[in-house]
Write an enzyme that holds these catalytic residues in place. Structure first.
Site, PDB file in Angstrom:
ATOM      1  N   GLU A 173       0.818  -1.221   0.000  1.00 48.39           N
ATOM      2  CA  GLU A 173       0.000   0.000   0.000  1.00 48.39           C
ATOM      3  C   GLU A 173       0.852   1.272   0.000  1.00 48.39           C
ATOM      4  O   GLU A 173       0.626   2.185   0.803  1.00 48.39           O
ATOM      5  CB  GLU A 173      -0.960  -0.007   1.191  1.00 48.39           C
ATOM      6  CG  GLU A 173      -2.020  -1.085   1.097  1.00 48.39           C
ATOM      7  CD  GLU A 173      -3.067  -1.020   2.193  1.00 48.39           C
ATOM      8  OE1 GLU A 173      -2.909  -0.202   3.134  1.00 48.39           O
ATOM      9  OE2 GLU A 173      -4.046  -1.788   2.138  1.00 48.39           O
ATOM     10  N   GLU A 291      -5.555  -8.466  -0.505  1.00 49.11           N
ATOM     11  CA  GLU A 291      -6.324  -8.088   0.686  1.00 49.11           C
ATOM     12  C   GLU A 291      -7.768  -7.884   0.267  1.00 49.11           C
ATOM     13  O   GLU A 291      -8.064  -7.016  -0.564  1.00 49.11           O
ATOM     14  CB  GLU A 291      -5.796  -6.812   1.347  1.00 49.11           C
ATOM     15  CG  GLU A 291      -4.499  -6.985   2.109  1.00 49.11           C
ATOM     16  CD  GLU A 291      -4.126  -5.768   2.945  1.00 49.11           C
ATOM     17  OE1 GLU A 291      -5.047  -5.081   3.455  1.00 49.11           O
ATOM     18  OE2 GLU A 291      -2.924  -5.498   3.084  1.00 49.11           O
TER      19      GLU A 291
END
Length: 500
Positions: A173, A291
């Site tokens: 991320e 995710e």
């Protein structure tokens, strides 16, 4: 009563169902590792301190590949802290989750746990506070047979044979301002390309995942993927995708979450294919959806607090969502979306596994149990094999809230060696739906069995006070007459059919 008709034909396929589609995610966060999978004082603990009751539940869940050790955690992690004699390992501040990391569990211990549950390791490297040099040293430690400083260090630490890790995540991320070492797309794309090139000079056949956006709500979503891949397209194999969904007092939109995941996947693949066309490359970049889950993010953000300088707890209770029947139905719908895009989603990791927004919960010194979301994942992993079919669906539609008009019934199907599986979600909140399935295009004989999740109380849960309140139910309405199956789906339900 709403109606839906499905046609299954072996001539109309999406692509192979790759087993990595049923992956998981373990991060050093809250009680996931410590007091979750690892509790040496527990009566069920094995010789390595891992809870055997949790191991059995993870095996039942059917996760294939497990991403580790993060997540936000990895962007501040020194992998060297987690190897060598446990009693000599340093305690470190975990800035991502404002905790203390004891490093009792590191690469060696986690691989021992993976061997027990029968899953493959997907290892993430720190490209937040570290870079290419540390990544290639970790690769040398993990995969080189011997004869170098790092590989001999591994041997001295008790592992003679290499770990043989093939799939690696290049950071986590990195577009998020919350991320240690947050970078813009240009800088991250260059770093990812440099790190990938360096790692391939050691082992050319690695499978490498570049960071995509941390969510579709990011202002740079789509453009981030394009920019990163402009730099790293020929050096990586996958681009990551992350998505979480929550009810947040809007059940109508929540039940249509799969439509959003479909759009998410199409957007990411479009960005990747644009770069492929721009570069004139023969290579195709697929998605590692590493995710995804149902998660009450709004509640989490409201609960965050300011810590003092001396507040660094070990394994605090964080992100311990208790999942409802509605959550389980939506999670089953997200699995349908992943199956529907099996041609482009090469890998997916439910985030996470134990205690931390996980399908499995534990109590220190006590029992472990299945949350409601455990059931659609375990059944889909067990039944979905072979080839994902392009299901031709017709029938009634319904308001999907912020996701627009959607089919009342969402569906996916797979087929392999004379056996088929069909996965169904009824989004209608008050009415049952009749579904007919035309099997004439499949060579599938035998009986049909239907099981799923539904309940008069959409917010029923399994918790410490009643760990088995919600479970799989058999749908007795299913019938097969020749090549036609008929079933009545209860309101707000997820159902799996096994045929043959």
């Amino acid at each position: 009563m709403p109606r839906t008709h499905l046609v299954l034909d072996s001539a109309f396929t999406v692509g192979p169902v790759r087993r990595r589609l049923f992956g998981g995610f373990v991060e050093h966060l809250g009680r996931h590792v410590y007091d979750g999978i690892h509790e040496p004082a527990h009566e069920s603990a094995d010789e390595h301190g891992f809870r055997k009751d949790v191991i059995e539940l993870v095996k039942e869940l059917g996760v294939t590949t497990i991403r580790y050790p993060g997540g936000n955690f990895v962007s501040g992690y020194k992998w060297e802290d987690g190897v060598g004699p446990v009693e000599q390992r340093p305690r470190r501040l975990d800035l991502a989750w404002h905790s203390t990391e004891t490093n009792e569990v590191g690469l060696h211990e986690f691989q021992q746990w993976l061997d027990s549950v029968g899953s493959e390791l997907m290892l993430a490297v720190n490209l937040g506070t570290r870079g290419a040099a540390e990544a290639i040293e970790l690769l040398e430690y993990a995969n080189i047979p011997g004869g170098t400083a790092r590989s001999e260090e591994r041997k001295a630490n008790g592992r003679e044979e290499p770990f043989g890790i093939t799939m690696w995540c290049l950071g986590n991320e990195m577009d998020g301002p919350w991320q240690l070492g947050h970078k813009n797309a240009e800088d991250y794309g260059k770093l990812a390309a440099m790190t990938a090139k360096a790692m391939r000079q050691i082992q050319p056949d690695l499978e490498l995942v570049a960071c995509g956006s941390s969510g579709a709500s990011m202002p740079t979503f789509g453009e981030w993927e394009r920019t990163v891949l402009e730099h790293a397209y020929e050096d990586v194999d996958y681009i990551s995708a992350h998505a979480y969904y929550e009810e947040d007092q809007d059940l109508t939109s929540f039940l249509a979450s799969g439509a959003n995941m479909d759009h998410f996947i199409k957007t990411v693949t479009t960005a990747a294919d644009h770069v492929q066309a721009h570069k004139g490359s023969d290579k195709r970049i697929d998605i590692s959806f590493d995710e995804w889950n149902v998660w009450s993010i709004t509640k989490w953000e409201a609960q965050q607090k300011t810590f003092t300088l001396d507040e660094w707890p070990v394994a605090p209770r964080l992100l311990e969502d208790v999942y409802t029947v509605a959550d389980a139905v939506v999670l089953g719908g997200l699995l349908i979306s992943l199956l529907r895009h099996a041609d482009r989603v090469a890998s997916a990791s439910i985030a996470q596994l134990v205690n931390v927004i996980g399908p499995i919960m534990t109590e220190p010194g006590g029992e472990a149990w299945r949350q409601t979301t455990f059931f659609p994942f375990s059944v889909t992993s067990r039944l979905a094999h072979g080839t994902s079919l392009n299901v031709v669906a017709s029938g009634d539609t319904i308001d999907g809230g912020k996701h627009g008009t959607v089919p009342v019934v969402d569906s996916a199907a797979t087929v392999e060696d004379g056996h088929a599986a069909v996965f169904l979600v009824n989004r209608h909140q008050s009415e049952s739906t009749t579904v007919t399935i035309d099997l004439s295009g499949l060579d599938v004989d035998g009986d049909v069995h239907a099981e799923g999740i539904w309940d008069d109380d959409l917010h029923a849960v399994n918790d410490l006070s009643n760990t088995s309140r919600v479970g799989l139910r058999t749908n007795e309405s299913v019938r097969r007459e020749g090549d036609t199956i008929t079933i009545e789906l209860p309101p707000v339900s997820w159902t799996a059919l096994s045929i043959g």
